[in-house]
Design a protein around this motif. Structure first.
Motif, mmCIF file in Angstrom:
data_model
loop_
_atom_site.group_PDB
_atom_site.id
_atom_site.type_symbol
_atom_site.label_atom_id
_atom_site.label_comp_id
_atom_site.label_asym_id
_atom_site.label_seq_id
_atom_site.Cartn_x
_atom_site.Cartn_y
_atom_site.Cartn_z
ATOM 1 N N ALA A 81 -15.180 43.899 -65.463
ATOM 2 C CA ALA A 81 -14.034 44.804 -65.320
ATOM 3 C C ALA A 81 -12.931 44.134 -64.513
ATOM 4 C CB ALA A 81 -14.476 46.107 -64.654
ATOM 5 N N ARG A 156 -12.804 54.367 -59.644
ATOM 6 C CA ARG A 156 -12.644 54.069 -61.060
ATOM 7 C C ARG A 156 -13.886 53.364 -61.616
ATOM 8 N NH1 ARG A 156 -9.085 55.864 -63.521
ATOM 9 N NH2 ARG A 156 -9.642 54.645 -65.370
ATOM 10 N N LEU A 160 -15.683 54.644 -64.998
ATOM 11 C CA LEU A 160 -15.873 53.768 -66.156
ATOM 12 C C LEU A 160 -17.338 53.659 -66.550
ATOM 13 C CD1 LEU A 160 -13.305 50.883 -65.549
ATOM 14 C CD2 LEU A 160 -13.032 53.023 -66.809
ATOM 15 N N TYR A 428 -6.427 50.976 -66.366
ATOM 16 C CA TYR A 428 -7.066 51.238 -67.653
ATOM 17 C C TYR A 428 -7.390 49.996 -68.472
ATOM 18 C CZ TYR A 428 -5.322 55.802 -66.304
ATOM 19 O OH TYR A 428 -5.049 56.952 -65.604
ATOM 20 N N GLU A 465 -11.518 61.438 -68.861
ATOM 21 C CA GLU A 465 -12.126 61.017 -67.595
ATOM 22 C C GLU A 465 -12.528 62.184 -66.688
ATOM 23 O OE1 GLU A 465 -10.051 58.005 -65.482
ATOM 24 O OE2 GLU A 465 -10.101 56.576 -67.130
#
Length: 509
Positions: A81, A156, A160, A428, A465
């Motif tokens: 990521a 985040r 994810l 994102y 989300e």
């Protein structure tokens, strides 16, 4: 989902460990339901120091296995990521009265070599007057050391993992609490309570208790079991101030009490300072910094920086409760291990229960892998692990080169203001196209709720989300709350909450 639905695995807890376990298990073909009593990452997992690191200071406690495991994970995560995680260089000023230079060099040598490095450069000594990081420091500091670790957007990261789990078939229920679960007929029969009071009856072949600070309470309460391990609740608090230095390195400071304090570039305009380590015996959902902690963190910084700060300079604070694995003889909270233990309760012929004690954000993927290995064995599912080389949603950036990806995104969307393009790409990654859709101008993004926050993004966060409030958006899915004028925060919060009320949350399941 329908009443009486049956799953291979019910995961309780929507922090990093629960989301990681749900993702891993769903990717191995197990049917998974995750329930979280609040928002994803609502507590401990959004209150970290935001570091992917081996834990340099744990070497002093001879936690070599933990440090090696964490160091091995750093580059795995950075590749998975690169939009929400990236390398960060740390400067440690040398204070001869605290730790001798030879000891620090030896520790850094181990840190460099306990695990293979490809993305991260090694450590080296520096002369402060010749390095940008020396300028903000008091003149008495002449030397120091530089080494590498990583930065992560912790909240985040949780989202994810949950999103990847969902896309692999998992059901994710936020604002849903486990009321009870009993073994019957070789399975678990559980009752869940939704925020609106609805009761759901579900069945599961196994349960993973990843409730973090509530792991023991859940065992003895809703699950009616006794634990062979326990957690020690330790409060860690952070403060955020104006930006205290201009370069892009972070600092790691040694304190006379042998604690470590970080000062980290944060959200472009700020400096993140933390953390404290205090025993905590209250409700983990009500944890908050106190005046002594704030002063302690200010004093720690003032020992090193020329420009002094006081509690009046603090723009924002946050606190979290770390559920550390309890050890005999560890009186100092800082000395309590950050390793984890996975307790499997699997009597013959009965549905298994796995409980997670301890852990740290850097090792979540490995913890999840080991947890699903244990559960898979108990469920006679031999599907191998898979997450080590798999990107998280938005992380499929070629060669993990975020800067090249960002340049291409800006070129393709030249109508986006540069700061907004950077923030959206960071948040994102390659999924940013799902946020902006077919927009060709800022006006196409819809109503502006705050500088840089438009209705298109709120819609994405609601539908994809699990966001359903201003708190979810401004302080977890983003840190935009920091960037609005303090006098306008209440009205912006009200407007966003009103939007969610008019545009009801669509519970992803």
């Amino acid at each position: 989902m329908t009443q009486g639905s049956r799953y291979d695995l019910l995961v309780v807890g929507g922090g990093i460990n629960g989301a990681g376990i749900a993702r891993d298990a769903a990717g191995r073909g197990l049917s998974v339901l995750l329930c979280e009593q609040d928002d994803l990452a609502a507590h401990t997992s959004s209150a970290s120091t935001k570091l992917i690191h081996g834990g340099l200071r744990y070497l002093e406690y001879r936690e070599f296995g933990l440090v090696r495991k964490a160091l091995q994970e750093r580059e795995t995560l950075l590749r998975a990521a690169p939009h929400i995680m990236w390398p960060l260089r740390f400067v440690m000023p040398h204070m001869p009265d605290l730790r001798p230079a030879w000891l620090i060099r030896a520790g850094l040598f181990l840190y460099d070599h306990l695990a293979k490095r490809e993305l991260l450069p090694g450590s080296r000594g520096i002369v402060m007057r010749n390095h940008p990081a020396g300028a903000p420091l008091v003149d008495s500091i002449k030397r120091g050391f530089v080494y590498s670790d990583g930065w992560v957007n912790d909240a985040r990261l949780v989202v994810l993992n949950a999103l990847d789990a969902k896309e692999r078939g998992a059901k994710i229920l936020t604002r849903t609490k486990l009321l009870s679960a009993v073994r019957a007929g070789g399975e678990w029969r559980a009752q869940l309570k939704r925020e609106d009071g609805t009761i759901l009856d579900v069945r599961a072949a196994s349960i993973a208790n990843a409730a973090g600070p509530w792991v023991g309470e859940l065992l003895q309460g809703a699950l009616g079991r006794e634990a062979t391990h326990s957690v020690r609740l330790v409060k860690g608090s952070h403060i955020v101030t104006r930006r205290l230095f201009e370069h892009d390195h972070a600092y790691i400071f040694q304190n006379p009490d042998k604690r470590i304090i970080f000062a980290i570039p944060y959200e472009h305009d700020y400096t993140l300072i933390g953390t404290t380590d205090l025993e905590y015996r209250g409700d983990p959902s009500q944890v908050a910094i106190n005046a002594d902690e704030t002063q302690y963190l200010c004093d720690s910084i003032n020992r090193y920086f020329k420009e002094k700060i006081s509690p009046q300079d603090v723009r924002w604070t946050y606190s979290g409760v770390r559920p550390l694995l309890e050890e005999e003889g560890a009186d100092n909270p800082s000395a309590v291990t950050r390793d984890y233990s996975l307790e499997l309760d699997a009597p013959a012929g009965e549905a298994p229960l796995l409980s997670v004690f301890g852990g740290k954000i850097t090792t979540f993927r490995k913890l999840a892998e080991e947890a699903v290995d244990k559960l898979g064995h108990a469920l006679q599912n031999g599907t191998p692990s898979w997450t080590a080389g798999a990107p998280l949603p938005g992380g499929d950036i070629p060669q993990a080169n975020f800067e090249r990806f960002l340049a291409g995104f800006k070129q393709q969307n030249a109508w986006l203001p540069a700061d907004l393009a950077h923030r959206l790409a960071r948040a994102y990654g390659t999924r940013v196209k799902n946020v902006i859709g077919n927009a060709r101008s800022v006006a196409d993004l819809g109503r502006a709720f705050a500088p840089g926050l438009y209705e298109a993004e709120l819609t994405y966060l609601r539908d994809t989300e699990w966001a359903r409030s201003a708190q979810d958006v401004l302080w977890r899915r983003s840190k935009l709350g920091l960037h609005v004028e303090p006098g306008t925060l209440d009205s912006i919060t009200h407007d966003i909450d009103a939007w969610f009320a008019r545009e009801p949350f669509r519970q992803s399941a």
